[in-house]
Write a protein that holds these residues in place. Sequence first.
Motif, PDB file in Angstrom:
ATOM      1  N   CYS A  56      -6.303   6.172  -5.804  1.00 40.25           N
ATOM      2  CA  CYS A  56      -6.929   7.235  -5.022  1.00 40.25           C
ATOM      3  C   CYS A  56      -6.082   8.492  -5.163  1.00 40.25           C
ATOM      4  CB  CYS A  56      -7.021   6.817  -3.555  1.00 40.25           C
ATOM      5  SG  CYS A  56      -7.690   8.080  -2.442  1.00 40.25           S
ATOM      6  N   GLU A  90      -2.115  -0.932  -3.731  1.00 38.85           N
ATOM      7  CA  GLU A  90      -3.001   0.229  -3.748  1.00 38.85           C
ATOM      8  C   GLU A  90      -2.119   1.464  -3.769  1.00 38.85           C
ATOM      9  OE1 GLU A  90      -6.753   1.104  -1.121  1.00 38.85           O
ATOM     10  OE2 GLU A  90      -5.003   2.072  -0.194  1.00 38.85           O
ATOM     11  N   ARG A  92       0.876  -1.179   0.000  1.00 41.25           N
ATOM     12  CA  ARG A  92       0.000   0.000   0.000  1.00 41.25           C
ATOM     13  C   ARG A  92       0.912   1.227   0.000  1.00 41.25           C
ATOM     14  NH1 ARG A  92      -4.759   1.383   4.417  1.00 41.25           N
ATOM     15  NH2 ARG A  92      -6.282   2.124   2.884  1.00 41.25           N
ATOM     16  N   THR A 125      -1.965   5.669  -3.657  1.00 39.78           N
ATOM     17  CA  THR A 125      -2.581   6.969  -3.392  1.00 39.78           C
ATOM     18  C   THR A 125      -1.592   8.064  -3.740  1.00 39.78           C
ATOM     19  OG1 THR A 125      -3.937   6.083  -1.593  1.00 39.78           O
ATOM     20  CG2 THR A 125      -3.570   8.464  -1.604  1.00 39.78           C
ATOM     21  N   LYS A 158      -6.823   9.239   7.939  1.00 40.35           N
ATOM     22  CA  LYS A 158      -8.150   8.613   7.971  1.00 40.35           C
ATOM     23  C   LYS A 158      -8.251   7.543   6.897  1.00 40.35           C
ATOM     24  CE  LYS A 158     -10.454  12.792   9.702  1.00 40.35           C
ATOM     25  NZ  LYS A 158     -11.416  13.881   9.370  1.00 40.35           N
ATOM     26  N   HIS A 159      -7.600   7.786   5.770  1.00 38.93           N
ATOM     27  CA  HIS A 159      -7.633   6.828   4.666  1.00 38.93           C
ATOM     28  C   HIS A 159      -6.674   5.673   4.907  1.00 38.93           C
ATOM     29  CE1 HIS A 159      -6.074   5.383   0.697  1.00 38.93           C
ATOM     30  NE2 HIS A 159      -7.365   5.306   0.440  1.00 38.93           N
ATOM     31  N   VAL A 169      -5.716  12.559  -3.664  1.00 39.23           N
ATOM     32  CA  VAL A 169      -6.144  13.407  -2.551  1.00 39.23           C
ATOM     33  C   VAL A 169      -5.609  14.817  -2.779  1.00 39.23           C
ATOM     34  CG1 VAL A 169      -6.051  13.775  -0.063  1.00 39.23           C
ATOM     35  CG2 VAL A 169      -6.160  11.442  -0.982  1.00 39.23           C
ATOM     36  N   GLN A 179      -5.863  14.205   6.992  1.00 32.91           N
ATOM     37  CA  GLN A 179      -6.797  13.737   5.970  1.00 32.91           C
ATOM     38  C   GLN A 179      -6.378  12.354   5.454  1.00 32.91           C
ATOM     39  OE1 GLN A 179      -6.928  16.577   2.796  1.00 32.91           O
ATOM     40  NE2 GLN A 179      -8.371  15.422   1.552  1.00 32.91           N
ATOM     41  N   LEU A 180      -5.087  12.187   5.242  1.00 30.48           N
ATOM     42  CA  LEU A 180      -4.572  10.913   4.721  1.00 30.48           C
ATOM     43  C   LEU A 180      -4.591   9.817   5.785  1.00 30.48           C
ATOM     44  CD1 LEU A 180      -1.657  12.415   2.662  1.00 30.48           C
ATOM     45  CD2 LEU A 180      -3.485  11.005   1.702  1.00 30.48           C
ATOM     46  N   TYR A 186       0.590   3.306   5.614  1.00 30.04           N
ATOM     47  CA  TYR A 186       1.023   2.846   4.297  1.00 30.04           C
ATOM     48  C   TYR A 186       2.314   2.029   4.432  1.00 30.04           C
ATOM     49  CZ  TYR A 186      -2.249   6.433   2.682  1.00 30.04           C
ATOM     50  OH  TYR A 186      -3.369   7.201   2.463  1.00 30.04           O
TER      51      TYR A 186
END
Length: 338
Positions: free
Chosen positions: A206, A185, A161, A187, A224-225, A208, A221-222, A230
Motif C-alpha cells: 500500500c 504487510e 505489519r 505501507t 484509518k488504514h 499513501v 489518514q494512516l 502497525y
Amino acid sequence: MKAVVYDAPGQFELRDIPQPAPQAGQVLLKVLIAGICGTDLHLHHGEFGPSYPLIPGHEIVGEVIAHGSGVTAPGIGQRVTIDNTTSCGVCTECRRARPAFCTTLVAQGVNAPGGFAEYVVAAAGRCFPVDDLSDDVAVFTEPTACVVHGLDVLAMPPASRVLVFGAGPTGLILSQLLARSGAGELTVAAPTVAKLNIAAAHGADCVVLIDRADPAGAAGQLRKHAGNGYDVVVDATGNVDVLAQTISLTRTGGTVFVYGMTAESDLWSVPPYEVFRRELTIKGSFAQQFSFDRALIALRTGRVATAGMITHRFGLNQYGDALAAVADSSCIKAVLVP
C-alpha cells in the motif's frame, strides 16, 4: 587533482590539490561515481563530526590504478566500492562488535578524505570488487549496507505489519528489503508520487500520498488504514514533525524505528506513559557494520532494485547544485561523476 574541499561549515570550493599516493596496505582509486546523501547535507552544516579541511563523499565506486606496498588485490584496473570506515579493533566498542562506535573511527568523507574528488586512497582490505555491476548499481552499496545493518538492529518478527515514512533512496531500499525479509504487510507514506510508484513496483502493498506540510493530517489518514496500529513504524525522513506521529500509529507492543537522521539540535517529545503503558520499543540505527557483503548480495540478486532511482547527475564543479537537488523532494538520488 580536483576535489571539493570544505574549510568550515558551509564553506567549500572546487580546489586543485596534490593527488594522494597509496601507502602500505592501500590502493589509489580513480573515482568513477560517488553518491550524495542526506548525511552530506548535515556535514555541509557542520553536523556529524566533520574534520577540516574535509573532502566529503562516502558512497564511492572507483577503479584501482595503483597499489601501496604489500598490496596484491584488488588488481589494477578492477572496479571496487569501499567501506569508508576503519575501526581500531581493540577499544571497548570494537570488542563488543560495534565498530561504528570505535573511539578512533576513521570515516572517509567525514573525518578523512572522501570521494568527491578525482582520486581517493582506500585501505585495500575495505575494497569490494564490483566488476559485475554497473556503476549506477554499485554506488548504492553503502546505503544498502546501512539498511542491512538497520534490519539487523530492528530484528523484525515475521509477518509484521509495517509502515515506512519516507521514499527517498533509504526509504526505498528499506521498503524493498522489509518486503523480502518477513513483513506481512508493508505501507509506504511519502509526499512524492514518482517515489511512491517505485515503492509500489518493488514490494509495497500500500502506498499513501501525504502532505509534507501536514504530518498530523497524514497520521489521521494512516490511522484509518492501521486499525489497531502497525507492528513497526519506521521514520526514514529525519523530520521531527513526522516522528511526532509515530507513537500513536504503533500498536501495543510495537516498535518505532528511528532510521532517518534529524538535525543534531532537534528534540522529539515522546510520551513516556504511552511507552510504559503499551510496552512500546524505540530503536535507532547508525551507519553500517559487517554488512557490505550482504548489501552486494542484495544488489546482485535484484532483491534491491535501483533502476530509476538516480535522477540527478553532476560534475565536481556543480557540487552546490547537487546539494540543492538533494534537499529537493523531487530528487530521488543524486550522484557526482568526476
